[in-house]
Design a protein around this motif. Sequence first.
Motif, PDB file in Angstrom:
ATOM      1  N   GLN A   1      -9.085 -33.069 -24.090  1.00 46.23           N
ATOM      2  CA  GLN A   1      -9.166 -34.508 -23.888  1.00 46.23           C
ATOM      3  C   GLN A   1      -7.857 -35.072 -23.355  1.00 46.23           C
ATOM      4  O   GLN A   1      -7.845 -35.901 -22.442  1.00 46.23           O
ATOM      5  CB  GLN A   1      -9.550 -35.198 -25.189  1.00 46.23           C
ATOM      6  CG  GLN A   1     -10.987 -34.921 -25.643  1.00 46.23           C
ATOM      7  CD  GLN A   1     -11.313 -35.550 -26.975  1.00 46.23           C
ATOM      8  OE1 GLN A   1     -10.460 -36.156 -27.613  1.00 46.23           O
ATOM      9  NE2 GLN A   1     -12.555 -35.407 -27.418  1.00 46.23           N
ATOM     10  N   ALA A   2      -6.746 -34.615 -23.936  1.00 45.51           N
ATOM     11  CA  ALA A   2      -5.436 -35.083 -23.466  1.00 45.51           C
ATOM     12  C   ALA A   2      -5.201 -34.663 -22.020  1.00 45.51           C
ATOM     13  O   ALA A   2      -4.686 -35.442 -21.199  1.00 45.51           O
ATOM     14  CB  ALA A   2      -4.332 -34.537 -24.369  1.00 45.51           C
ATOM     15  N   THR A   3      -5.607 -33.424 -21.683  1.00 44.85           N
ATOM     16  CA  THR A   3      -5.435 -32.942 -20.308  1.00 44.85           C
ATOM     17  C   THR A   3      -6.303 -33.738 -19.346  1.00 44.85           C
ATOM     18  O   THR A   3      -5.859 -34.110 -18.242  1.00 44.85           O
ATOM     19  CB  THR A   3      -5.790 -31.453 -20.237  1.00 44.85           C
ATOM     20  OG1 THR A   3      -4.962 -30.718 -21.150  1.00 44.85           O
ATOM     21  CG2 THR A   3      -5.575 -30.918 -18.828  1.00 44.85           C
ATOM     22  N   ASN A   4      -7.552 -34.023 -19.728  1.00 47.72           N
ATOM     23  CA  ASN A   4      -8.447 -34.809 -18.869  1.00 47.72           C
ATOM     24  C   ASN A   4      -7.899 -36.215 -18.647  1.00 47.72           C
ATOM     25  O   ASN A   4      -7.986 -36.761 -17.534  1.00 47.72           O
ATOM     26  CB  ASN A   4      -9.842 -34.877 -19.489  1.00 47.72           C
ATOM     27  CG  ASN A   4     -10.552 -33.534 -19.478  1.00 47.72           C
ATOM     28  OD1 ASN A   4     -10.235 -32.675 -18.664  1.00 47.72           O
ATOM     29  ND2 ASN A   4     -11.499 -33.352 -20.390  1.00 47.72           N
ATOM     30  N   THR A   5      -7.340 -36.833 -19.706  1.00 54.02           N
ATOM     31  CA  THR A   5      -6.761 -38.170 -19.567  1.00 54.02           C
ATOM     32  C   THR A   5      -5.589 -38.156 -18.596  1.00 54.02           C
ATOM     33  O   THR A   5      -5.453 -39.033 -17.722  1.00 54.02           O
ATOM     34  CB  THR A   5      -6.302 -38.689 -20.941  1.00 54.02           C
ATOM     35  OG1 THR A   5      -7.421 -38.724 -21.829  1.00 54.02           O
ATOM     36  CG2 THR A   5      -5.720 -40.093 -20.818  1.00 54.02           C
ATOM     37  N   LYS A   6      -4.714 -37.155 -18.736  1.00 54.52           N
ATOM     38  CA  LYS A   6      -3.558 -37.059 -17.828  1.00 54.52           C
ATOM     39  C   LYS A   6      -4.001 -36.817 -16.393  1.00 54.52           C
ATOM     40  O   LYS A   6      -3.421 -37.383 -15.458  1.00 54.52           O
ATOM     41  CB  LYS A   6      -2.634 -35.941 -18.298  1.00 54.52           C
ATOM     42  CG  LYS A   6      -1.931 -36.232 -19.617  1.00 54.52           C
ATOM     43  CD  LYS A   6      -1.070 -35.062 -20.058  1.00 54.52           C
ATOM     44  CE  LYS A   6      -0.396 -35.354 -21.393  1.00 54.52           C
ATOM     45  NZ  LYS A   6       0.426 -34.204 -21.857  1.00 54.52           N
ATOM     46  N   MET A   7      -5.044 -35.976 -16.219  1.00 51.11           N
ATOM     47  CA  MET A   7      -5.544 -35.721 -14.875  1.00 51.11           C
ATOM     48  C   MET A   7      -6.152 -36.973 -14.261  1.00 51.11           C
ATOM     49  O   MET A   7      -6.018 -37.223 -13.054  1.00 51.11           O
ATOM     50  CB  MET A   7      -6.575 -34.594 -14.915  1.00 51.11           C
ATOM     51  CG  MET A   7      -5.985 -33.222 -15.208  1.00 51.11           C
ATOM     52  SD  MET A   7      -4.786 -32.713 -13.965  1.00 51.11           S
ATOM     53  CE  MET A   7      -5.799 -32.667 -12.497  1.00 51.11           C
ATOM     54  N   ALA A   8      -6.825 -37.795 -15.078  1.00 46.48           N
ATOM     55  CA  ALA A   8      -7.401 -39.041 -14.569  1.00 46.48           C
ATOM     56  C   ALA A   8      -6.302 -39.988 -14.094  1.00 46.48           C
ATOM     57  O   ALA A   8      -6.397 -40.595 -13.015  1.00 46.48           O
ATOM     58  CB  ALA A   8      -8.239 -39.709 -15.656  1.00 46.48           C
ATOM     59  N   TRP A   9      -5.231 -40.127 -14.908  1.00 45.41           N
ATOM     60  CA  TRP A   9      -4.116 -40.985 -14.499  1.00 45.41           C
ATOM     61  C   TRP A   9      -3.441 -40.430 -13.245  1.00 45.41           C
ATOM     62  O   TRP A   9      -3.046 -41.198 -12.354  1.00 45.41           O
ATOM     63  CB  TRP A   9      -3.089 -41.093 -15.628  1.00 45.41           C
ATOM     64  CG  TRP A   9      -3.474 -42.082 -16.685  1.00 45.41           C
ATOM     65  CD1 TRP A   9      -3.936 -41.837 -17.937  1.00 45.41           C
ATOM     66  CD2 TRP A   9      -3.434 -43.517 -16.561  1.00 45.41           C
ATOM     67  NE1 TRP A   9      -4.190 -43.003 -18.614  1.00 45.41           N
ATOM     68  CE2 TRP A   9      -3.889 -44.055 -17.792  1.00 45.41           C
ATOM     69  CE3 TRP A   9      -3.063 -44.377 -15.533  1.00 45.41           C
ATOM     70  CZ2 TRP A   9      -3.972 -45.420 -18.009  1.00 45.41           C
ATOM     71  CZ3 TRP A   9      -3.146 -45.741 -15.758  1.00 45.41           C
ATOM     72  CH2 TRP A   9      -3.602 -46.261 -16.977  1.00 45.41           C
ATOM     73  N   LEU A  10      -3.302 -39.124 -13.157  1.00 49.03           N
ATOM     74  CA  LEU A  10      -2.688 -38.517 -11.976  1.00 49.03           C
ATOM     75  C   LEU A  10      -3.543 -38.745 -10.737  1.00 49.03           C
ATOM     76  O   LEU A  10      -3.014 -39.014  -9.643  1.00 49.03           O
ATOM     77  CB  LEU A  10      -2.491 -37.021 -12.220  1.00 49.03           C
ATOM     78  CG  LEU A  10      -1.826 -36.238 -11.085  1.00 49.03           C
ATOM     79  CD1 LEU A  10      -0.426 -36.779 -10.811  1.00 49.03           C
ATOM     80  CD2 LEU A  10      -1.758 -34.750 -11.420  1.00 49.03           C
ATOM     81  N   SER A  11      -4.859 -38.662 -10.894  1.00 46.45           N
ATOM     82  CA  SER A  11      -5.751 -38.910  -9.754  1.00 46.45           C
ATOM     83  C   SER A  11      -5.643 -40.349  -9.280  1.00 46.45           C
ATOM     84  O   SER A  11      -5.589 -40.620  -8.064  1.00 46.45           O
ATOM     85  CB  SER A  11      -7.200 -38.597 -10.152  1.00 46.45           C
ATOM     86  OG  SER A  11      -7.341 -37.244 -10.527  1.00 46.45           O
ATOM     87  N   CYS A  12      -5.597 -41.289 -10.249  1.00 46.42           N
ATOM     88  CA  CYS A  12      -5.440 -42.701  -9.878  1.00 46.42           C
ATOM     89  C   CYS A  12      -4.115 -42.938  -9.180  1.00 46.42           C
ATOM     90  O   CYS A  12      -4.034 -43.683  -8.181  1.00 46.42           O
ATOM     91  CB  CYS A  12      -5.555 -43.583 -11.119  1.00 46.42           C
ATOM     92  SG  CYS A  12      -7.196 -43.612 -11.865  1.00 46.42           S
ATOM     93  N   LEU A  13      -3.044 -42.321  -9.682  1.00 46.64           N
ATOM     94  CA  LEU A  13      -1.728 -42.476  -9.060  1.00 46.64           C
ATOM     95  C   LEU A  13      -1.721 -41.891  -7.662  1.00 46.64           C
ATOM     96  O   LEU A  13      -1.165 -42.495  -6.716  1.00 46.64           O
ATOM     97  CB  LEU A  13      -0.672 -41.796  -9.933  1.00 46.64           C
ATOM     98  CG  LEU A  13       0.771 -41.852  -9.413  1.00 46.64           C
ATOM     99  CD1 LEU A  13       1.240 -43.308  -9.288  1.00 46.64           C
ATOM    100  CD2 LEU A  13       1.706 -41.071 -10.331  1.00 46.64           C
TER     101      LEU A  13
END
Length: 218
Positions: free
Chosen positions: A180-192
């Motif tokens: 879950q933590a990895t998916n959240t970080k990947m989502a923020w990275l994709s948005c960035l």
Amino acid sequence: MAFPSRDACRRLHVVLVVMLLGFRPSCSVRFDLQSGHTRCIGEDMRASAMSVGKFAIVNPHDGHPLPETHKLSVRVTSPHGNNYHQSENVESGQFAFTVAEAGDYTACFWAPDHNPQATMTVDFDWRTGMATKDWSNVAKKGQVDGMELELKKLYETIDSIHNEMFYLREREEEMQELNQATNTKMAWLSCLSLFVCLSVAGLQLWHLKTFFEKKKII
């Protein structure tokens, strides 16, 4: 209260033992160790489990003392680097401890340098949980018959499976939290990344428009 038959208990015992084999309760190996080299063996353990180990250098010549070159050092460490056992320049030894930190424990063996180089064979038996039980001694001390001993073994086996299932559930929860933590970080990275790409595209359009206006093309 009706007790199960002896055959039924034995069948259940076999099934439970087969299930326990998947949890790797013991590690018995024989390996070669050369002078100046190190060999490490890992074992995944759950908290509060009992762990015992024995190691010995195999004598290449029965009836004669081991050569002076056949010495080794052993260190057992926890997943966080805590030292649970250490022996220096010995031919054999053993250790026992209660697991305080769940995770991968490591037993490392190394031999001092010798010229010419020597190779020794090491027997290492590492047991955890149910595998540390000596049921013959239990029967002698408790003065129980075969049926009671089987029931006692079944109880201990079921208790071990119960504890192992809780341990596996905890590890699964840790993995889910990590995912879950990895998916959240990947989502923020994709948005960035999307924001950066749109910003760069906007700057390129603005630069081209400014260039064409200066050249009076548009």
